[in-house]
Design a protein around this motif. Structure first.
Motif, PDB file in Angstrom:
ATOM      1  N   UNK A 114       0.813  -1.222   0.000  1.00 13.49           N
ATOM      2  CA  UNK A 114       0.000   0.000   0.000  1.00 13.49           C
ATOM      3  C   UNK A 114       0.845   1.270   0.000  1.00 13.49           C
ATOM      4  N   UNK A 115       1.972   1.262   0.715  1.00 13.95           N
ATOM      5  CA  UNK A 115       2.796   2.462   0.772  1.00 13.95           C
ATOM      6  C   UNK A 115       3.561   2.730  -0.531  1.00 13.95           C
ATOM      7  N   UNK A 116       3.477   1.814  -1.495  1.00  8.51           N
ATOM      8  CA  UNK A 116       4.130   2.001  -2.792  1.00  8.51           C
ATOM      9  C   UNK A 116       3.179   2.557  -3.851  1.00  8.51           C
ATOM     10  N   UNK A 117       1.888   2.614  -3.544  1.00 11.49           N
ATOM     11  CA  UNK A 117       0.904   3.002  -4.560  1.00 11.49           C
ATOM     12  C   UNK A 117       1.111   4.423  -5.073  1.00 11.49           C
ATOM     13  N   UNK A 118       1.474   5.359  -4.186  1.00 12.27           N
ATOM     14  CA  UNK A 118       1.677   6.753  -4.613  1.00 12.27           C
ATOM     15  C   UNK A 118       2.748   6.864  -5.700  1.00 12.27           C
ATOM     16  N   UNK A 119       3.760   6.001  -5.632  1.00 11.05           N
ATOM     17  CA  UNK A 119       4.847   6.040  -6.611  1.00 11.05           C
ATOM     18  C   UNK A 119       4.525   5.241  -7.874  1.00 11.05           C
ATOM     19  N   UNK A 120       3.475   4.418  -7.814  1.00 12.67           N
ATOM     20  CA  UNK A 120       3.179   3.516  -8.934  1.00 12.67           C
ATOM     21  C   UNK A 120       2.015   3.978  -9.797  1.00 12.67           C
ATOM     22  N   UNK A 121       0.941   4.426  -9.173  1.00 10.77           N
ATOM     23  CA  UNK A 121      -0.279   4.782  -9.919  1.00 10.77           C
ATOM     24  C   UNK A 121      -0.293   6.283 -10.188  1.00 10.77           C
ATOM     25  N   UNK A 122      -0.354   6.665 -11.462  1.00  9.51           N
ATOM     26  CA  UNK A 122      -0.320   8.088 -11.818  1.00  9.51           C
ATOM     27  C   UNK A 122      -1.720   8.695 -11.961  1.00  9.51           C
ATOM     28  N   UNK A 123      -2.725   7.890 -12.184  1.00 13.13           N
ATOM     29  CA  UNK A 123      -4.106   8.363 -12.318  1.00 13.13           C
ATOM     30  C   UNK A 123      -4.658   8.629 -10.912  1.00 13.13           C
ATOM     31  N   UNK A 124      -4.888   9.893 -10.569  1.00  7.23           N
ATOM     32  CA  UNK A 124      -5.270  10.256  -9.200  1.00  7.23           C
ATOM     33  C   UNK A 124      -6.607   9.641  -8.786  1.00  7.23           C
ATOM     34  N   UNK A 125      -7.545   9.531  -9.703  1.00  9.74           N
ATOM     35  CA  UNK A 125      -8.844   8.945  -9.399  1.00  9.74           C
ATOM     36  C   UNK A 125      -8.691   7.456  -9.062  1.00  9.74           C
ATOM     37  N   UNK A 126      -7.868   6.750  -9.825  1.00 14.91           N
ATOM     38  CA  UNK A 126      -7.614   5.335  -9.575  1.00 14.91           C
ATOM     39  C   UNK A 126      -6.833   5.153  -8.273  1.00 14.91           C
ATOM     40  N   UNK A 127      -5.865   6.017  -8.012  1.00 17.77           N
ATOM     41  CA  UNK A 127      -5.082   5.951  -6.788  1.00 17.77           C
ATOM     42  C   UNK A 127      -5.998   6.091  -5.564  1.00 17.77           C
ATOM     43  N   UNK A 128      -6.895   7.046  -5.617  1.00 19.08           N
ATOM     44  CA  UNK A 128      -7.842   7.269  -4.528  1.00 19.08           C
ATOM     45  C   UNK A 128      -8.701   6.021  -4.289  1.00 19.08           C
ATOM     46  N   UNK A 129      -9.165   5.407  -5.358  1.00 20.71           N
ATOM     47  CA  UNK A 129     -10.009   4.212  -5.240  1.00 20.71           C
ATOM     48  C   UNK A 129      -9.238   3.027  -4.683  1.00 20.71           C
ATOM     49  N   UNK A 130      -8.009   2.804  -5.124  1.00 21.04           N
ATOM     50  CA  UNK A 130      -7.241   1.657  -4.621  1.00 21.04           C
ATOM     51  C   UNK A 130      -6.951   1.822  -3.135  1.00 21.04           C
ATOM     52  N   UNK A 131      -6.718   3.040  -2.694  1.00 23.07           N
ATOM     53  CA  UNK A 131      -6.486   3.266  -1.265  1.00 23.07           C
ATOM     54  C   UNK A 131      -7.765   3.051  -0.476  1.00 23.07           C
ATOM     55  N   UNK A 132      -8.892   3.416  -1.044  1.00 27.15           N
ATOM     56  CA  UNK A 132     -10.194   3.201  -0.399  1.00 27.15           C
ATOM     57  C   UNK A 132     -10.464   1.703  -0.254  1.00 27.15           C
ATOM     58  N   UNK A 133     -10.132   0.946  -1.281  1.00 27.43           N
ATOM     59  CA  UNK A 133     -10.391  -0.495  -1.266  1.00 27.43           C
ATOM     60  C   UNK A 133      -9.621  -1.171  -0.157  1.00 27.43           C
TER      61      UNK A 133
END
Length: 122
Positions: A103-122
């Motif tokens: 989870x702490x690597x997602x900010x560096x991996x996902x560039x689409x902010x909407x998708x990043x927000x959703x993956x963190x919510x999940x």
């Protein structure tokens, strides 16, 4: 318009949650499995099929909607997939990279902010 659905494959390793991301069709950025909802399938089942084809994983899908993210002016319903099997070879393995991310690597991996927000919510 062809409606799409997506799924977030996940697993636990030593008690730590990991999400499986794949590269998009251009192999340029990390995304989650997504595809057109097949007419005869419910969105969650269609997304599960995409995870098999695009990421080579099989598991137990959750029918509960995690949320949506915007892709090409379309809200994409997104579900979770508890991964039980990861295939060595799969339909799109020569076209897409895949990798497990903490989870702490997602900010560096996902560039689409909407998708990043959703993956963190999940």
């Amino acid at each position: 318009m062809k409606y799409k659905s997506a799924i977030i494959p996940y697993r636990f390793v030593d008690g730590q949650l990991e999400l499986l991301l794949i590269k998009n069709s251009n192999n340029t950025k990390w995304v989650i499995p997504k595809g057109t909802i097949e007419e005869s399938l419910r969105p969650v089942i269609s997304a599960t099929k995409e995870a098999y084809e695009e990421a080579g994983v099989l598991g137990i899908p959750s029918p509960i909607l995690v949320g949506t993210y915007n892709k090409n002016d379309q809200e994409v319903p997104t579900y979770l997939l508890k991964v039980l099997v990861e295939l060595e070879h799969y339909e799109e393995d020569s076209d897409r990279d895949r990798a497990w991310h903490k989870l702490d690597e997602l900010d560096d991996s996902i560039v689409d902010s909407d998708l990043l927000k959703l993956t963190k919510l999940a």
